[in-house]
Design an enzyme around this catalytic site. Structure first.
Site, PDB file in Angstrom:
ATOM      1  N   HIS A 143      -9.676  -9.756   0.405  1.00 21.90           N
ATOM      2  CA  HIS A 143      -9.161  -9.538   1.725  1.00 21.90           C
ATOM      3  C   HIS A 143     -10.511 -10.225   2.506  1.00 21.90           C
ATOM      4  O   HIS A 143     -11.383  -9.684   2.828  1.00 21.90           O
ATOM      5  CB  HIS A 143      -9.191  -7.940   2.088  1.00 21.90           C
ATOM      6  CG  HIS A 143      -8.144  -7.425   1.794  1.00 21.90           C
ATOM      7  ND1 HIS A 143      -7.469  -6.691   2.768  1.00 21.90           N
ATOM      8  CD2 HIS A 143      -7.197  -7.289   0.838  1.00 21.90           C
ATOM      9  CE1 HIS A 143      -6.126  -6.102   2.250  1.00 21.90           C
ATOM     10  NE2 HIS A 143      -6.288  -6.499   0.991  1.00 21.90           N
ATOM     11  N   HIS A 162      -3.065 -12.135   2.747  1.00 23.78           N
ATOM     12  CA  HIS A 162      -2.796 -12.399   3.978  1.00 23.78           C
ATOM     13  C   HIS A 162      -3.503 -13.307   4.822  1.00 23.78           C
ATOM     14  O   HIS A 162      -4.311 -13.078   5.824  1.00 23.78           O
ATOM     15  CB  HIS A 162      -2.658 -10.933   4.851  1.00 23.78           C
ATOM     16  CG  HIS A 162      -3.793 -10.048   4.643  1.00 23.78           C
ATOM     17  ND1 HIS A 162      -5.197 -10.595   4.379  1.00 23.78           N
ATOM     18  CD2 HIS A 162      -3.685  -8.899   4.004  1.00 23.78           C
ATOM     19  CE1 HIS A 162      -5.728  -9.392   4.201  1.00 23.78           C
ATOM     20  NE2 HIS A 162      -5.018  -8.424   4.016  1.00 23.78           N
ATOM     21  N   ASN A 165      -6.649   0.971  -2.309  1.00 24.18           N
ATOM     22  CA  ASN A 165      -7.571   1.641  -1.392  1.00 24.18           C
ATOM     23  C   ASN A 165      -6.938   3.035  -0.957  1.00 24.18           C
ATOM     24  O   ASN A 165      -6.646   3.225   0.090  1.00 24.18           O
ATOM     25  CB  ASN A 165      -7.770   0.631  -0.248  1.00 24.18           C
ATOM     26  CG  ASN A 165      -6.519   0.392   0.344  1.00 24.18           C
ATOM     27  OD1 ASN A 165      -5.382   0.203  -0.139  1.00 24.18           O
ATOM     28  ND2 ASN A 165      -6.505   0.133   1.697  1.00 24.18           N
ATOM     29  N   HIS A 214       1.544   3.716   8.149  1.00 25.97           N
ATOM     30  CA  HIS A 214       0.781   4.564   8.897  1.00 25.97           C
ATOM     31  C   HIS A 214       1.740   5.179   9.843  1.00 25.97           C
ATOM     32  O   HIS A 214       2.721   4.572  10.323  1.00 25.97           O
ATOM     33  CB  HIS A 214      -0.294   3.931   9.759  1.00 25.97           C
ATOM     34  CG  HIS A 214      -1.289   3.083   8.742  1.00 25.97           C
ATOM     35  ND1 HIS A 214      -2.267   4.010   8.317  1.00 25.97           N
ATOM     36  CD2 HIS A 214      -1.620   1.837   8.683  1.00 25.97           C
ATOM     37  CE1 HIS A 214      -3.217   3.009   7.539  1.00 25.97           C
ATOM     38  NE2 HIS A 214      -2.695   1.787   8.033  1.00 25.97           N
ATOM     39  N   HIS A 229       0.905  -1.118   0.033  1.00 27.11           N
ATOM     40  CA  HIS A 229      -0.170   0.085   0.036  1.00 27.11           C
ATOM     41  C   HIS A 229       1.025   1.055   0.047  1.00 27.11           C
ATOM     42  O   HIS A 229       1.383   1.552   1.026  1.00 27.11           O
ATOM     43  CB  HIS A 229      -0.808   0.133   1.362  1.00 27.11           C
ATOM     44  CG  HIS A 229      -1.713  -1.182   1.503  1.00 27.11           C
ATOM     45  ND1 HIS A 229      -3.005  -1.008   0.997  1.00 27.11           N
ATOM     46  CD2 HIS A 229      -1.876  -2.281   1.829  1.00 27.11           C
ATOM     47  CE1 HIS A 229      -3.713  -2.162   1.009  1.00 27.11           C
ATOM     48  NE2 HIS A 229      -2.890  -3.052   1.616  1.00 27.11           N
ATOM     49  N   LEU A 230       1.272   1.774  -1.332  1.00 25.49           N
ATOM     50  CA  LEU A 230       2.074   2.836  -1.408  1.00 25.49           C
ATOM     51  C   LEU A 230       1.543   4.325  -1.293  1.00 25.49           C
ATOM     52  O   LEU A 230       2.175   5.213  -1.150  1.00 25.49           O
ATOM     53  CB  LEU A 230       2.878   2.894  -2.502  1.00 25.49           C
ATOM     54  CG  LEU A 230       3.687   1.445  -2.778  1.00 25.49           C
ATOM     55  CD1 LEU A 230       4.825   1.448  -3.744  1.00 25.49           C
ATOM     56  CD2 LEU A 230       4.596   0.929  -1.397  1.00 25.49           C
ATOM     57  N   ASP A 234       2.171  -7.070   2.502  1.00 22.04           N
ATOM     58  CA  ASP A 234       0.966  -6.042   3.087  1.00 22.04           C
ATOM     59  C   ASP A 234       1.337  -5.075   3.538  1.00 22.04           C
ATOM     60  O   ASP A 234       1.053  -4.452   4.500  1.00 22.04           O
ATOM     61  CB  ASP A 234       0.078  -6.768   4.046  1.00 22.04           C
ATOM     62  CG  ASP A 234      -1.581  -6.007   4.051  1.00 22.04           C
ATOM     63  OD1 ASP A 234      -1.608  -5.130   3.292  1.00 22.04           O
ATOM     64  OD2 ASP A 234      -2.200  -6.540   4.903  1.00 22.04           O
TER      65      ASP A 234
HETATM   66  O1  DOR Z   1      -3.669  -3.857   8.249  1.00 22.76           O
HETATM   67  C1  DOR Z   1      -3.899  -3.583   6.885  1.00 22.76           C
HETATM   68  N1  DOR Z   1      -3.915  -2.346   6.657  1.00 22.76           N
HETATM   69  N2  DOR Z   1      -4.604  -4.536   6.267  1.00 22.76           N
HETATM   70  C2  DOR Z   1      -5.331  -4.312   5.378  1.00 22.76           C
HETATM   71  O2  DOR Z   1      -5.767  -5.126   4.613  1.00 22.76           O
HETATM   72  C3  DOR Z   1      -5.074  -2.827   4.560  1.00 22.76           C
HETATM   73  C4  DOR Z   1      -3.897  -1.927   5.121  1.00 22.76           C
HETATM   74  C5  DOR Z   1      -4.072  -0.674   4.794  1.00 22.76           C
HETATM   75  O3  DOR Z   1      -4.376  -0.196   3.966  1.00 22.76           O
HETATM   76  O4  DOR Z   1      -3.535  -0.082   5.798  1.00 22.76           O
HETATM   77 ZN    ZN Z   2      -3.959  -4.820   1.900  1.00 25.29          ZN
END
Ligand code: DOR
Ligand code: ZN
Length: 404
Positions: free
Chosen positions: A171, A210, A82, A280, A50-51, A276
């Site tokens: 997911h 995952h 997402n 954050h 998730h970049l 994954d």
């Molecule tokens: O922990 C997660 N964070 N699981 C996910 O499936 C999405 C991801 C996110 O986009 O932060």
């Molecule tokens: Zn993901």
């Protein structure tokens, strides 16, 4: 071009690799080249990152995320849709690919989001994307993460599967069993994953992201579907709460120690190892944001574990390179083999380091693997060009907007 201990057709051999126009032309004992210290493995493919970027540049950008990937021995990433805004139209897809073309340090591909709003026209949109780019998969389907438009139901999934020829990555967590709360492992039950996998398998074959439970893994092993495991679900149990504190949330959540030990013991039966990578900031984590960064640390931690016999090199290379290429259709990636891209990562096996977030390249600035032992690659080649030398990045060597 290079000589050394190469992981070739399932074992280490002392040989040379000859490269022409980015692809491997010859591998053999008589092929000459510069002798490298360490073992030469295929560079990894991380099919789940998730970049962020777009409106979440404070967490990560395509530039910083792919720089982290390069330092972790990864040559190709599959980014997830997402984002803010969600990659749910061809315009947004094209916009993101343009950013990657200018900013990425490794090969970059992007999944497309199936949403409740675009599901009626998804086949038309996918067709438009495919005219310009290689589309790895419809991704992040079912995700339970602050966006109702992405939480599509089983009936929508059934309809889309019958109309669309595409790999779909799920997911798998059934909303019925997902409750809010912190730490989330007390509220998001293992039933959520098991029921979602059970229901999805009745619809069709998928690639499951995952997987964190024995029961779900075993159901998938008996089917035509494939699945990923992540480093954190293989190495962290709920007992890690004491150490991770505020940062503990991840989806799916951490599981009991028994479950984690079972998953690691059965690593050889999983299809793919994917990070994954979910960056954050520490502030977001305090507020409960789910996810761990991991694109830079995955291969180095597992190379270290392979030197200690926890996993085998054969399994590691299969799950981190060969299988991702096969499942996602990256034809010229995933193996050190004649005709494939010369994407190589050189690991000096004596070079064991302790992970330190200050030395990593993700913008999020922290890691759940602080002080873990790892072996980082000091040389990485992307299509035959050295992109990392002595652990330092050498400019931008990727010059294509469509890597596959
Ligand atoms: O922990 C997660 N964070 N699981 C996910 O499936 C999405 C991801 C996110 O986009 O932060
Ligand atoms: Zn993901």
């Amino acid at each position: 071009m290079l000589r050394g201990r190469i992981f070739y057709r399932g074992e280490f051999v002392e040989a040379g690799i000859e490269v022409e126009e980015g692809k491997i032309r010859r591998v053999g004992k008589l092929v000459d080249g510069r002798k490298v210290k360490g073992v030469i493995l295929p560079a990894g493919i991380d099919v789940h990152v998730h970049l962020r970027d777009f409106e979440e540049k404070h967490k990560e950008t395509i530039e910083t995320g792919t720089e982290a990937a390069l330092h972790g021995g990864i040559c190709l990433v599959v980014d997830q849709p997402n984002t803010k805004p969600v990659v749910d139209s061809e315009d947004i897809y094209f916009r993101r690919m343009e950013v990657a073309k200018k900013k990425a340090f490794v090969d970059y591909t992007l999944n497309f989001a199936l949403t409740n709003s675009n599901c009626d026209e998804i086949d038309i949109i996918v067709e438009k994307i495919r005219r310009k780019y290689y589309l790895p998969a419809i991704g992040e389907v079912f995700i339970q993460h602050n966006n109702e438009d992405l939480q599509i139901g089983y009936e929508t999934l059934r309809k889309v599967v019958s109309e669309l020829q595409s790999l779909i990555t799920l997911h798998a967590e059934d909303p019925e069993f997902v409750k809010p709360g912190f730490p989330n492992f007390r509220f998001r039950s293992r039933e959520a994953e098991i029921r979602a996998v059970e229901k999805a398998l009745k619809i069709s074959s998928f690639h499951f992201c995952h997987i964190s439970t024995k029961d779900a893994a075993e159901m998938i092993m008996e089917s035509d579907s494939t699945f990923e495991v992540t480093p954190h679900h293989l190495l962290f149990s709920t007992e890690e709460y004491a150490r991770l504190g505020d940062a503990v949330n991840v989806n799916p959540p951490l599981r009991s120690r028994d479950e984690v030990e079972w998953l690691l013991r059965n690593f050889h039966r999983a299809d793919v190892l994917a990070s994954d990578h979910a960056p954050h900031t520490p502030e977001d984590k305090k507020a409960g944001a789910p996810g761990f960064p991991g694109v830079e640390t995955m291969y180095p931690i597992f190379v270290f574990l392979a030197t200690r016999g926890v996993v085998s090199f054969r399994d590691l290379v299969e799950k981190i390179a060969a299988n991702p290429a096969k499942i996602f259709g990256f034809r010229d990636y995933g193996e050190i083999e004649v005709g494939k891209f010369a994407n190589l990562a050189v690991f000096e096996l004596k070079n064991v380091e302790e992970i330190n977030a200050d030395k990593l390249h993700s913008k999020c600035g922290w890691t759940p693997y602080e002080s873990f032992k790892a072996i980082f690659p000091k040389e990485v080649y992307l299509r035959g060009t050295e992109a990392l030398e002595c652990g330092e990045r050498l400019g931008r060597v990727i010059e294509t907007d469509n890597p596959v």
